[in-house]
Design a protein around this motif. Structure first.
Motif, mmCIF file in Angstrom:
data_model
loop_
_atom_site.group_PDB
_atom_site.id
_atom_site.type_symbol
_atom_site.label_atom_id
_atom_site.label_comp_id
_atom_site.label_asym_id
_atom_site.label_seq_id
_atom_site.Cartn_x
_atom_site.Cartn_y
_atom_site.Cartn_z
ATOM 1 N N LEU A 40 0.823 -1.211 0.000
ATOM 2 C CA LEU A 40 0.000 0.000 0.000
ATOM 3 C C LEU A 40 0.858 1.262 0.000
ATOM 4 O O LEU A 40 0.532 2.239 -0.682
ATOM 5 C CB LEU A 40 -0.944 0.002 1.211
ATOM 6 N N GLU A 41 1.963 1.242 0.763
ATOM 7 C CA GLU A 41 2.861 2.405 0.789
ATOM 8 C C GLU A 41 3.444 2.688 -0.588
ATOM 9 O O GLU A 41 3.570 3.844 -0.985
ATOM 10 C CB GLU A 41 3.997 2.175 1.787
ATOM 11 N N LYS A 42 3.804 1.639 -1.313
ATOM 12 C CA LYS A 42 4.446 1.803 -2.624
ATOM 13 C C LYS A 42 3.454 2.084 -3.734
ATOM 14 O O LYS A 42 3.718 2.858 -4.643
ATOM 15 C CB LYS A 42 5.233 0.546 -2.990
ATOM 16 N N ASN A 43 2.299 1.404 -3.685
ATOM 17 C CA ASN A 43 1.392 1.413 -4.835
ATOM 18 C C ASN A 43 0.032 2.033 -4.569
ATOM 19 O O ASN A 43 -0.727 2.257 -5.504
ATOM 20 C CB ASN A 43 1.178 -0.029 -5.322
ATOM 21 N N ARG A 124 0.101 -2.303 11.043
ATOM 22 C CA ARG A 124 1.050 -3.427 10.986
ATOM 23 C C ARG A 124 0.982 -4.286 12.250
ATOM 24 O O ARG A 124 1.146 -5.502 12.179
ATOM 25 C CB ARG A 124 2.473 -2.915 10.813
ATOM 26 N N ASP A 125 0.769 -3.646 13.394
ATOM 27 C CA ASP A 125 0.719 -4.400 14.654
ATOM 28 C C ASP A 125 -0.493 -5.324 14.705
ATOM 29 O O ASP A 125 -0.415 -6.423 15.247
ATOM 30 C CB ASP A 125 0.737 -3.458 15.859
ATOM 31 N N LEU A 126 -1.617 -4.864 14.160
ATOM 32 C CA LEU A 126 -2.799 -5.734 14.094
ATOM 33 C C LEU A 126 -2.522 -6.943 13.208
ATOM 34 O O LEU A 126 -2.879 -8.065 13.556
ATOM 35 C CB LEU A 126 -4.010 -4.972 13.540
ATOM 36 N N ILE A 127 -1.895 -6.691 12.083
ATOM 37 C CA ILE A 127 -1.556 -7.799 11.176
ATOM 38 C C ILE A 127 -0.593 -8.747 11.873
ATOM 39 O O ILE A 127 -0.770 -9.970 11.833
ATOM 40 C CB ILE A 127 -0.968 -7.272 9.854
ATOM 41 N N LYS A 128 0.412 -8.188 12.520
ATOM 42 C CA LYS A 128 1.414 -9.015 13.206
ATOM 43 C C LYS A 128 0.757 -9.892 14.274
ATOM 44 O O LYS A 128 1.045 -11.090 14.366
ATOM 45 C CB LYS A 128 2.479 -8.112 13.830
ATOM 46 N N ALA A 129 -0.130 -9.322 15.076
ATOM 47 C CA ALA A 129 -0.819 -10.087 16.124
ATOM 48 C C ALA A 129 -1.702 -11.173 15.515
ATOM 49 O O ALA A 129 -1.737 -12.308 16.011
ATOM 50 C CB ALA A 129 -1.652 -9.155 17.003
ATOM 51 N N PHE A 130 -2.404 -10.834 14.457
ATOM 52 C CA PHE A 130 -3.295 -11.791 13.793
ATOM 53 C C PHE A 130 -2.503 -12.971 13.238
ATOM 54 O O PHE A 130 -2.829 -14.134 13.489
ATOM 55 C CB PHE A 130 -4.074 -11.075 12.678
#
Length: 170
Positions: A40-43, A124-130
């Motif tokens: 998302l950051e890149k594109n 990112r932290d939500l994704i990491k925890a998931f």
């Protein structure tokens, strides 16, 4: 976004293979989620991202809860009958299901907002925890699948597979 590996085919007549197939999907979707913030950051948000995110949302809103129900209602009870020592792991896995669903609720809210154009990134932290939650969960669960494969009678496995298919109205 990253291309997924080709699907291995499983059938409801082999319910343990179907449980593994669900885990493969979870792992693949978790990989996609992990690369999502950088993508998302890149594109930015494009139709390919929306399509991928919609597939992830659909899977974890519909298929993952059915998978957990397959385990809790059908597979785990039959496994415990033939392998009572599995009870401790089953209890832990059922507790984890609650946390996995909570983590999903938090993450899916952001993904839904992304799809609606209300946000341009995902925490990112939500994704990491998931993803971490599923990593721990699968590591405990898959050895139980093997116990089931070794110790459950074919007629029990067949009955579990039929229930799983019926749950999905297939």
């Amino acid at each position: 976004m990253q291309q997924l590996e080709p699907q291995e085919f499983a059938s409801w007549s082999e319910p343990i293979d179907m449980l593994y197939a669900c885990h493969r999907k979870v792992k693949n979707f978790c990989k996609q989620l992990q690369i999502l913030p950088d993508y998302l950051e890149k594109n930015g948000i494009n139709q390919a991202v929306k399509n991928d995110v919609q597939q992830i949302v659909n899977y974890f809103n519909i298929s993952a809860p059915l998978h957990h129900q397959d385990e809790e209602d059908d597979f785990f009870p039959e496994l415990i009958k033939v392998q009572p020592k599995a009870q401790t792991d089953v209890d832990e896995l059922e507790r984890q299901h609650v946390h996995l669903h909570k983590n999903w609720d938090d993450l899916s809210a952001q993904l839904e907002d992304l799809l609606k154009g209300k946000r341009e990134n995902v925490d990112r932290d939500l994704i990491k925890a998931f993803v971490a939650g599923y990593g721990v969960h699968i590591a405990i669960e898959e050895p139980l699948f093997e116990l089931g494969r070794e110790h459950l009678a074919e007629d029990k496995l067949s009955a579990i597979g039929k229930i799983m298919a019926d749950r999905r109205k297939l």
